[in-house]
Design a protein around this motif. Structure first.
Motif, PDB file in Angstrom:
ATOM      1  N   VAL A 155       0.439  -1.178  -0.372  1.00  0.00           N
ATOM      2  CA  VAL A 155       0.237   0.061  -0.281  1.00  0.00           C
ATOM      3  C   VAL A 155       1.181   1.276  -0.297  1.00  0.00           C
ATOM      4  N   ALA A 156       0.011   2.220  -1.164  1.00  0.00           N
ATOM      5  CA  ALA A 156       1.066   3.545  -0.520  1.00  0.00           C
ATOM      6  C   ALA A 156       0.373   4.751  -1.058  1.00  0.00           C
ATOM      7  N   GLY A 157       0.300   6.108  -0.510  1.00  0.00           N
ATOM      8  CA  GLY A 157       0.190   7.027  -0.588  1.00  0.00           C
ATOM      9  C   GLY A 157       0.676   8.309  -1.185  1.00  0.00           C
ATOM     10  N   THR A 158       0.088   8.814  -2.117  1.00  0.00           N
ATOM     11  CA  THR A 158       0.469   9.972  -2.714  1.00  0.00           C
ATOM     12  C   THR A 158       0.495  11.320  -2.117  1.00  0.00           C
ATOM     13  N   GLN A 159       1.463  11.765  -3.426  1.00  0.00           N
ATOM     14  CA  GLN A 159       2.222  13.354  -2.992  1.00  0.00           C
ATOM     15  C   GLN A 159       1.526  14.114  -4.546  1.00  0.00           C
ATOM     16  N   ALA A 160       0.119  14.747  -4.654  1.00  0.00           N
ATOM     17  CA  ALA A 160      -0.434  15.241  -5.575  1.00  0.00           C
ATOM     18  C   ALA A 160      -0.357  16.353  -5.805  1.00  0.00           C
ATOM     19  N   ASP A 161      -0.243  16.925  -6.681  1.00  0.00           N
ATOM     20  CA  ASP A 161      -0.286  18.771  -6.426  1.00  0.00           C
ATOM     21  C   ASP A 161      -1.207  18.992  -6.380  1.00  0.00           C
ATOM     22  N   GLU A 162      -2.733  18.838  -6.101  1.00  0.00           N
ATOM     23  CA  GLU A 162      -3.725  19.210  -5.381  1.00  0.00           C
ATOM     24  C   GLU A 162      -4.103  18.071  -4.284  1.00  0.00           C
ATOM     25  N   ALA A 163      -5.096  18.505  -3.617  1.00  0.00           N
ATOM     26  CA  ALA A 163      -5.468  17.910  -2.201  1.00  0.00           C
ATOM     27  C   ALA A 163      -6.398  16.939  -2.880  1.00  0.00           C
ATOM     28  N   LYS A 164      -7.072  17.300  -3.484  1.00  0.00           N
ATOM     29  CA  LYS A 164      -8.074  16.326  -4.031  1.00  0.00           C
ATOM     30  C   LYS A 164      -7.598  15.204  -4.670  1.00  0.00           C
ATOM     31  N   LYS A 165      -6.035  15.723  -5.572  1.00  0.00           N
ATOM     32  CA  LYS A 165      -5.384  14.866  -5.874  1.00  0.00           C
ATOM     33  C   LYS A 165      -5.335  13.115  -5.234  1.00  0.00           C
ATOM     34  N   ASN A 166      -5.419  13.270  -4.354  1.00  0.00           N
ATOM     35  CA  ASN A 166      -4.322  12.508  -3.144  1.00  0.00           C
ATOM     36  C   ASN A 166      -4.827  11.146  -3.324  1.00  0.00           C
ATOM     37  N   ILE A 217      -7.679   4.588  -2.887  1.00  0.00           N
ATOM     38  CA  ILE A 217      -9.009   4.646  -1.843  1.00  0.00           C
ATOM     39  C   ILE A 217      -9.050   6.199  -1.835  1.00  0.00           C
ATOM     40  N   PRO A 218     -10.295   7.376  -2.385  1.00  0.00           N
ATOM     41  CA  PRO A 218      -9.570   8.426  -2.214  1.00  0.00           C
ATOM     42  C   PRO A 218      -9.546   9.020  -0.941  1.00  0.00           C
ATOM     43  N   HIS A 219      -7.946   9.573  -0.952  1.00  0.00           N
ATOM     44  CA  HIS A 219      -7.579  10.302  -0.158  1.00  0.00           C
ATOM     45  C   HIS A 219      -7.328  11.751   0.514  1.00  0.00           C
ATOM     46  N   TYR A 220      -8.495  12.695   0.436  1.00  0.00           N
ATOM     47  CA  TYR A 220      -7.909  14.631   0.573  1.00  0.00           C
ATOM     48  C   TYR A 220      -6.518  14.707   1.301  1.00  0.00           C
ATOM     49  N   GLY A 221      -5.610  15.114   0.775  1.00  0.00           N
ATOM     50  CA  GLY A 221      -3.936  15.787   1.192  1.00  0.00           C
ATOM     51  C   GLY A 221      -3.169  14.778   1.242  1.00  0.00           C
ATOM     52  N   GLY A 222      -1.591  15.063   1.129  1.00  0.00           N
ATOM     53  CA  GLY A 222      -1.144  14.208   0.102  1.00  0.00           C
ATOM     54  C   GLY A 222      -0.982  12.992   2.085  1.00  0.00           C
ATOM     55  N   VAL A 223      -0.420  11.829   1.931  1.00  0.00           N
ATOM     56  CA  VAL A 223      -0.102  11.443   2.449  1.00  0.00           C
ATOM     57  C   VAL A 223       1.549  11.423   2.673  1.00  0.00           C
ATOM     58  N   ASN A 224       1.834  11.060   4.098  1.00  0.00           N
ATOM     59  CA  ASN A 224       2.921  11.620   4.807  1.00  0.00           C
ATOM     60  C   ASN A 224       3.449  10.540   5.167  1.00  0.00           C
ATOM     61  N   ARG A 225       2.593   9.479   5.326  1.00  0.00           N
ATOM     62  CA  ARG A 225       3.214   8.043   6.338  1.00  0.00           C
ATOM     63  C   ARG A 225       1.993   6.788   6.112  1.00  0.00           C
ATOM     64  N   VAL A 235      -5.557  -3.421   8.360  1.00  0.00           N
ATOM     65  CA  VAL A 235      -6.195  -2.202   8.890  1.00  0.00           C
ATOM     66  C   VAL A 235      -4.805  -1.489   8.608  1.00  0.00           C
ATOM     67  N   VAL A 236      -5.097  -0.011   7.876  1.00  0.00           N
ATOM     68  CA  VAL A 236      -3.968   0.589   7.638  1.00  0.00           C
ATOM     69  C   VAL A 236      -4.269   2.129   8.221  1.00  0.00           C
ATOM     70  N   ALA A 237      -3.083   2.490   8.487  1.00  0.00           N
ATOM     71  CA  ALA A 237      -3.538   3.792   8.865  1.00  0.00           C
ATOM     72  C   ALA A 237      -2.510   4.906   7.928  1.00  0.00           C
ATOM     73  N   SER A 238      -3.349   6.469   8.032  1.00  0.00           N
ATOM     74  CA  SER A 238      -2.231   7.220   6.990  1.00  0.00           C
ATOM     75  C   SER A 238      -2.349   8.148   7.847  1.00  0.00           C
ATOM     76  N   HIS A 239      -0.784   9.185   8.222  1.00  0.00           N
ATOM     77  CA  HIS A 239      -1.033  10.230   7.867  1.00  0.00           C
ATOM     78  C   HIS A 239      -0.872  11.498   7.177  1.00  0.00           C
ATOM     79  N   GLY A 240      -2.008  12.781   7.744  1.00  0.00           N
ATOM     80  CA  GLY A 240      -1.777  13.277   6.100  1.00  0.00           C
ATOM     81  C   GLY A 240      -0.994  14.694   6.240  1.00  0.00           C
ATOM     82  N   ALA A 241      -1.130  15.886   4.928  1.00  0.00           N
ATOM     83  CA  ALA A 241      -0.509  16.656   5.273  1.00  0.00           C
ATOM     84  C   ALA A 241      -1.438  17.240   5.823  1.00  0.00           C
ATOM     85  N   THR A 242      -2.368  17.399   6.090  1.00  0.00           N
ATOM     86  CA  THR A 242      -4.058  18.241   6.882  1.00  0.00           C
ATOM     87  C   THR A 242      -3.888  17.753   8.082  1.00  0.00           C
TER      88      THR A 242
END
Length: 298
Positions: A155-166, A217-225, A235-242
């Motif tokens: 599983v991986a989290g993105t760092q898109a140019d817009e928050a809604k694209k992550n 899976i849509p994720h608002y804001g970049g995924v830092n971890r 069960v996956v946890a994500s720490h976001g840029a928000t």
């Protein structure tokens, strides 16, 4: 220092007298004076000539000034080309490879290349957006697997140019075969021999290309971890840029891989969300001892 002979060379000839001794400007006491050579009085002339280089035609090279011949600070950098003094008119260029070490700066004409012999298996892919964090999801195929081809879930989290694209991307990589094989003639260990001899689907004798299947899976804001729970990998946890921390249940996504993409709708809603952080954070990990215990930090 290294002295190299250059330019023309001065020559000196040695002449021997009738008795085999060398004649020169001065003679031993009692020796008769030299006579003028005639047809009847010829003396032997040495066909071999001693060559002497003039001091003005000699180049002095400091070996410590970066010629790379000593082990001091003037050694060759990785990827530099050294002229071959013994080959060709202009000297054949010999490429010198050296392992890159962190902190070493590359020259403008240097690039990093990986050594194929360092990896038994090497596959690469390029995601749609850069991914700052990813995690491997343990499966039920067994640990310490050595037979090819391999299968892996991540599983991986993105760092898109817009928050809604992550988004979070759950991936299943399959049919990953051996990419490096020892050249013929090299000895192989028992493990490699066993893998090569397997013909029941567990060996690496496959012509299939690697496969990649993914669910987003849509994720608002970049995924830092992003981290999965060791006791329950679904069960996956994500720490976001928000600054928010989310918990996700990806069991439906994993089940869809087994069913070839079918199996009903996917659960893309977060189980829980925590907005107690004032700023975005990067520190996050699950407890290895207590199931469900998660620590996060800014």
């Amino acid at each position: 220092t290294i002295h190299r002979r250059m330019g023309k060379k001065s020559k000196a000839k040695r002449k021997s007298g009738p008795s085999g001794g060398a004649s020169g400007p001065s003679s031993a006491p009692g020796a008769r004076p030299q006579e003028e050579e005639t047809l009847d009085n010829l003396r032997f002339e040495d066909p071999f000539e001693d060559e002497f280089a003039d001091d003005d035609d000699m180049e002095i090279v400091d070996a410590s000034a970066g010629d790379g011949l000593t082990g001091g600070g003037g050694g060759r950098d990785a990827g530099t080309t050294v002229s071959n003094e013994t080959g060709g008119d202009d000297g054949a260029a010999a490429s010198q490879r050296k392992a890159w070490m962190p902190g070493t700066e590359l020259n403008s004409d240097e690039v990093l290349e990986y050594d194929q012999s360092a990896y038994t298996m090497y596959h690469a892919m390029k995601p749609e957006w850069p991914c700052l964090s990813f995690d491997i999801l343990p499966d039920t195929l067994g640990t310490n697997r050595t037979r090819f081809p391999h299968t892996m879930t991540a599983v991986a989290g993105t760092q898109a140019d817009e928050a809604k694209k992550n988004k979070l991307t759950v991936m299943r990589l399959g049919d990953m075969g051996r990419t490096y094989k020892k050249p013929s003639g090299e000895d192989s260990d028992d493990e490699d021999a066993m893998s090569d001899s397997d013909s029941d689907g567990g060996g690496d004798n496959t012509d299939d290309d690697p496969t990649l299947d993914h669910r987003d899976i849509p994720h608002y804001g970049g995924v830092n971890r992003v981290r999965c729970m060791p006791q329950r990998p679904s069960v996956v946890a994500s720490h976001g840029a928000t600054g928010h921390v989310h918990l996700w249940d990806v069991s439906s996504h994993l089940a869809s891989f087994e069913k070839g993409g079918g199996g009903g709708a996917l659960n893309n809603r977060a189980l829980q969300s925590h907005g107690g952080h004032k700023d975005e954070g990067y520190a996050m990990d699950w407890s290895r001892k207590e199931e469900g215990a998660l620590v996060t930090g800014e």
